[in-house]
Design an enzyme around this catalytic site. Structure first.
Site, mmCIF file in Angstrom:
data_model
loop_
_atom_site.group_PDB
_atom_site.id
_atom_site.type_symbol
_atom_site.label_atom_id
_atom_site.label_comp_id
_atom_site.label_asym_id
_atom_site.label_seq_id
_atom_site.Cartn_x
_atom_site.Cartn_y
_atom_site.Cartn_z
ATOM 1 N N LYS A 1 0.813 -1.278 0.150
ATOM 2 C CA LYS A 1 0.057 0.258 0.082
ATOM 3 C C LYS A 1 0.659 1.197 -0.048
ATOM 4 O O LYS A 1 0.596 2.823 0.113
ATOM 5 C CB LYS A 1 -1.077 0.276 0.792
ATOM 6 C CG LYS A 1 -2.088 -0.981 0.935
ATOM 7 C CD LYS A 1 -3.529 -0.341 0.510
ATOM 8 C CE LYS A 1 -4.217 -1.843 0.078
ATOM 9 N NZ LYS A 1 -5.053 -1.090 -0.541
ATOM 10 N N TYR A 2 2.435 1.298 0.494
ATOM 11 C CA TYR A 2 2.951 1.972 0.119
ATOM 12 C C TYR A 2 3.061 2.636 -0.846
ATOM 13 O O TYR A 2 4.035 3.766 -1.557
ATOM 14 C CB TYR A 2 4.133 1.971 0.571
ATOM 15 C CG TYR A 2 4.173 2.278 2.553
ATOM 16 C CD1 TYR A 2 4.511 3.057 3.080
ATOM 17 C CD2 TYR A 2 4.280 0.725 3.518
ATOM 18 C CE1 TYR A 2 4.119 3.498 4.506
ATOM 19 C CE2 TYR A 2 3.856 0.965 4.535
ATOM 20 C CZ TYR A 2 4.356 1.978 5.327
ATOM 21 O OH TYR A 2 4.332 2.748 6.322
ATOM 22 N N GLU B 1 2.850 -6.278 18.275
ATOM 23 C CA GLU B 1 1.458 -6.323 17.842
ATOM 24 C C GLU B 1 1.375 -7.947 16.969
ATOM 25 O O GLU B 1 -0.120 -7.848 17.060
ATOM 26 C CB GLU B 1 2.152 -5.587 16.282
ATOM 27 C CG GLU B 1 1.127 -5.318 15.732
ATOM 28 C CD GLU B 1 1.554 -3.972 13.789
ATOM 29 O OE1 GLU B 1 0.958 -3.811 13.875
ATOM 30 O OE2 GLU B 1 3.023 -4.586 14.708
ATOM 31 N N HIS C 1 2.922 -0.578 19.762
ATOM 32 C CA HIS C 1 1.778 -1.360 19.769
ATOM 33 C C HIS C 1 1.369 -1.917 21.132
ATOM 34 O O HIS C 1 0.317 -1.766 22.256
ATOM 35 C CB HIS C 1 1.687 -1.861 19.206
ATOM 36 C CG HIS C 1 1.817 -1.908 16.949
ATOM 37 N ND1 HIS C 1 1.144 -1.550 16.990
ATOM 38 C CD2 HIS C 1 3.279 -1.708 16.030
ATOM 39 C CE1 HIS C 1 1.276 -0.928 16.022
ATOM 40 N NE2 HIS C 1 2.069 -0.997 15.767
#
Length: 762
Positions: free
Chosen positions: A394-395, A590, A609
């Protein structure tokens, strides 16, 4: 006398106390704090009145009550404690619960005593690791641990545990402030704002220190020439070519491995797990009752402070990645602006051909008019849940890696100019808001030693320096990828590329001026990657970094230890030279195995996280006792690993863990130009947080951050490091003294019950 409405503690099977209008403080049992037995209560006494009226109470019998936080006391009293005489510990007048035991002479159960001993040993271990690495350790915990040894903690010992963010010494003098019995008025002088340097060029460069840097067994060591003073002591030593190694407190891997295994054993120990679970439930219920009784008092205190509210208290985004610090609309506008104003500028080279921005978009068959947020497709969606690989893709704007290289990289054909420009716009937004700050992550990969120079030149050349921003350096755990491509021969080469340039810049700032200047704005180091990837087991048979030549990635704890070891040596060297030091603040908990949290507990100042703490009560309780910071990003977790409504953040906050809210990746998860406020507002709506709760989270974020001590003094109050109410200035923090007093008293009660096996002060 009015009796509080609603169910009394223990009336329901879930032991849940309805959240409504005020807060209750619970006083642990003198000799039974944390006891794992179950006993029935005889009564609950609610004593409410004016200060000094303690003892007047209405008694409400309760039948068949089981108190699972520990051995059930004979009675539970809610009282209003009057202020003490001058010179005594400051205790504000607000409603507390005091729990008295059935018998003051009843011995502590063996399981409880054994669990307490194990927890004290774990706290002592962390204290030693933090002291060695020049990272801060909780002052309250240190005081109680010191009192176990029969010594009095002093302001100088607390000062040594504080992070050295500037060469100026810490101001730890106790306050002589005038605070009323309600804690609403503070007459202290506000700490003036510190002088901020205008840019990197104003950073002074200390003179060079002769020395030789070499990495040995994965840890940097420094040798300096023998001085004439040493020769005067020992005439047999000659100056020519003789060197002595500087003592930089480098840790030993075998010792860490032993301590790490001890933490793993503690986290799965049955009695310890039961003990910690019950203490955590007790803390949660205690906070709910404090909230029930004192919420109105806290709100009144906030309203009495002129000017200050949640919007104009300082809040730091303690976990945000620079490459995704902007939202999608911001990035889209920036790309369209460049396509309009710089279409002919050469931005990359492909197959030996220089391409302009116009050429790049023509090859994609796109125009500026065609672009939209939906076409960028950079927002995390349902497809990214538990798919870290898809999330990383998605970057890439429009799915094109070359657009990511052009716009979101600092090392490219245009020397990262576009990335610097959009970050300057992000920083400008922060400066316009005045009260929002960010600690943005920039990457150092460790593929070669020139990375530091390139990154530092990029930051200095583009003057990415602001009073509202600090940098953290993230180290991706990608050794296996680089080894497979033939970029590295062993793991020690990666460590060498990451840390040796920092030691060279510390010894000779003038010869490495860009790196030296850039490091003044760096707060610490982060370790990032997908924690759920399978990894080898850490053991005594794990090879030294120079012998780690396989294409398998080292375990998480292995990475973390060698980062910690080199940061420890670097911090001690920089403190010797009067320079700022760094903290270790990794992504942890996470996803993946819970033993990552055990390594971080020993080595890291705070973590990002921390979701898996909900599965390990022993480590969660230790994170509370040691006040290890946890930067939580519930919107990020909602798209990747855990639904928003299942986030443990409200439970962690109620129990007293040091929690802050952060954005992680605004490009992926947020829609507005103020993503941090967006994070706070959603949390406030979903979990019904009031202004006091939000201000407390904001204060926590400043405490956890890497901003300089003088800056924190201006933001939080001159005495912010002092424990309890004396360290709070409501005019700066908007956090009522009642809330600060409750948090401090509760933590002190837990620590004294665990460490000293004695009843809390009443």
């Amino acid at each position: 006398m009015a009796t509080p409405q609603g169910p009394y503690p223990g009336q329901s099977e879930s032991m849940a106390v309805p959240r409504s209008g005020s807060d209750l403080d619970v006083r642990p049992s003198p000799h039974h704090v944390g006891s794992v037995g179950e006993v029935c209560a005889s009564s609950v006494e609610w004593s409410v009145g004016d200060p000094g009226d303690v003892g007047v109470a209405d008694t409400c019998p309760i039948d068949d009550v089981t108190w699972r936080a520990g051995t059930l006391p004979k009675s539970v009293e809610v009282d209003m404690v009057s202020p003490p005489t001058p010179g005594a510990d400051r205790r504000l007048a607000f409603q507390r619960i005091r729990i008295s035991s059935i018998s003051d002479n009843e011995p502590v159960q063996s399981d409880v005593a054994e669990a307490s001993k194990s927890l004290v040993e774990a706290l002592t271990l962390r204290q030693q690791y933090m002291k060695r690495s020049c990272q801060p350790f909780c002052a309250s915990t240190q005081r109680v641990l010191t009192s176990m040894e029969g010594a009095q903690s002093s302001s100088s010992s607390q000062q040594q545990q504080r992070r050295s963010r500037a060469s100026a010494p810490s101001m730890m003098a106790s306050t002589s402030s005038s605070v009323s019995s309600t804690g609403d008025i503070d007459r202290r002088q506000r700490c003036p704002p510190p002088a901020m340097m205008p840019d990197y060029t104003s950073v002074p460069s200390p003179p060079a220190l002769p020395g030789r840097v070499e990495m040995v067994d994965g840890i940097v060591r420094v040798w300096s020439p023998v001085t004439e003073a040493v020769v005067a002591v020992d005439e047999s030593i000659h100056l020519d070519g003789v060197e002595e190694e500087l003592d930089l407190q480098q840790p030993n891997f075998s010792s860490f491995l032993h301590d790490f295994k001890s933490m793993l054993a503690l986290s799965v120990n049955g009695p310890v797990k039961s003990f910690c679970y019950r203490r955590l439930r007790y803390l949660e219920l205690r906070y709910q009752m404090h909230e029930l009784l004192n919420e109105t008092k806290e709100s009144t205190a906030q309203r009495s402070v002129p000017h200050r509210d949640f919007y104009n208290v300082r809040k730091v985004d303690t976990h945000i990645h620079a490459a995704s610090a902007m939202n999608q609309k911001h990035l889209l506008r920036f790309i369209k602006k460049k396509m309009r104003l710089a279409t002919s500028e050469t931005v990359c080279v492909r197959d030996g051909r220089h391409l302009s921005l116009k050429d790049v978009f023509e090859s994609l068959n796109l125009t500026a008019h065609d672009l939209s947020v939906d076409m960028l497709d950079m927002h995390a969606d349902r497809d990214t849940f538990h798919r870290f690989d898809k999330f990383n893709l998605k970057y890439n704007p429009i799915g094109e890696s070359r657009l990511r290289e052009i716009f979101l990289k600092s090392d490219n054909f245009i020397e990262g100019r576009y990335f610097a420009e959009i970050l300057q716009e992000v920083i400008s937004d922060l400066e316009d808001s005045k009260y929002q700050m960010a600690e943005m992550r920039l990457s150092i990969y460790g593929r070669d030693k020139t990375e530091w120079l390139k990154l530092a030149k990029w930051a200095v050349t583009n003057n990415l320096c602001s009073s509202n921003a600090r940098w953290l350096i993230q180290i991706p755990r990608l050794y296996s990828l680089y080894r497979a491509k033939g970029l590295l021969n062993n793991f020690e080469e990666l460590l060498n590329n990451i840390f040796v340039p920092l030691f060279e810049a510390t010894l000779n700032p003038e010869a490495h001026s860009e790196i030296h200047q850039f490091l003044t704005q760096v707060a610490g180091f982060d370790s990032v990657d997908d924690e759920s990837k399978p990894e080898q087991k850490l053991s005594k048979h794990s090879p030294e970094p120079a012998q780690w030549c396989s294409q398998h990635n080292p375990p998480y704890a292995y990475y973390l230890f060698y980062m910690y070891a080199n940061i420890t040596a670097l911090n001690n060297l920089r403190r010797m030279r009067g320079m700022n030091t760094f903290s270790l603040r990794p992504h942890c908990g996470e996803s993946g195995p819970v033993h990552h949290l055990a390594a971080a507990y020993l080595l890291a100042e705070n973590i990002s996280h921390g979701l898996l703490l909900r599965k390990v009560p022993a480590l969660q309780y230790l994170f509370y006792l040691a006040q290890v910071g946890v930067a939580m990003s519930p919107l990020s977790n909602n798209s990747l690993f855990l639904d928003y409504t299942r986030s443990p953040l409200p439970e962690f906050r109620a129990r007293g863990l040091l929690i802050s809210l952060s954005t992680d990746d605004p490009l992926m998860f947020h829609y507005t130009r103020e993503p941090l406020i967006e994070e706070y507002s959603i949390a406030a709506q979903v979990w019904k947080l009031n202004s006091c709760d939000l201000s407390e989270l904001a204060r926590n974020s400043v405490l956890m951050s890497g901003f300089a001590h003088e800056v924190k003094q201006h933001w939080l109050g001159e005495d912010y490091e002092v424990e309890g109410v004396d360290g709070n200035d409501i005019r700066c923090t908007n956090v009522p003294n009642v809330r600060i007093s409750y948090r401090h008293e509760t933590l002190t009660d837990e620590l004294e019950a665990i460490c000293l096996q004695r009843p809390p002060k009443t």
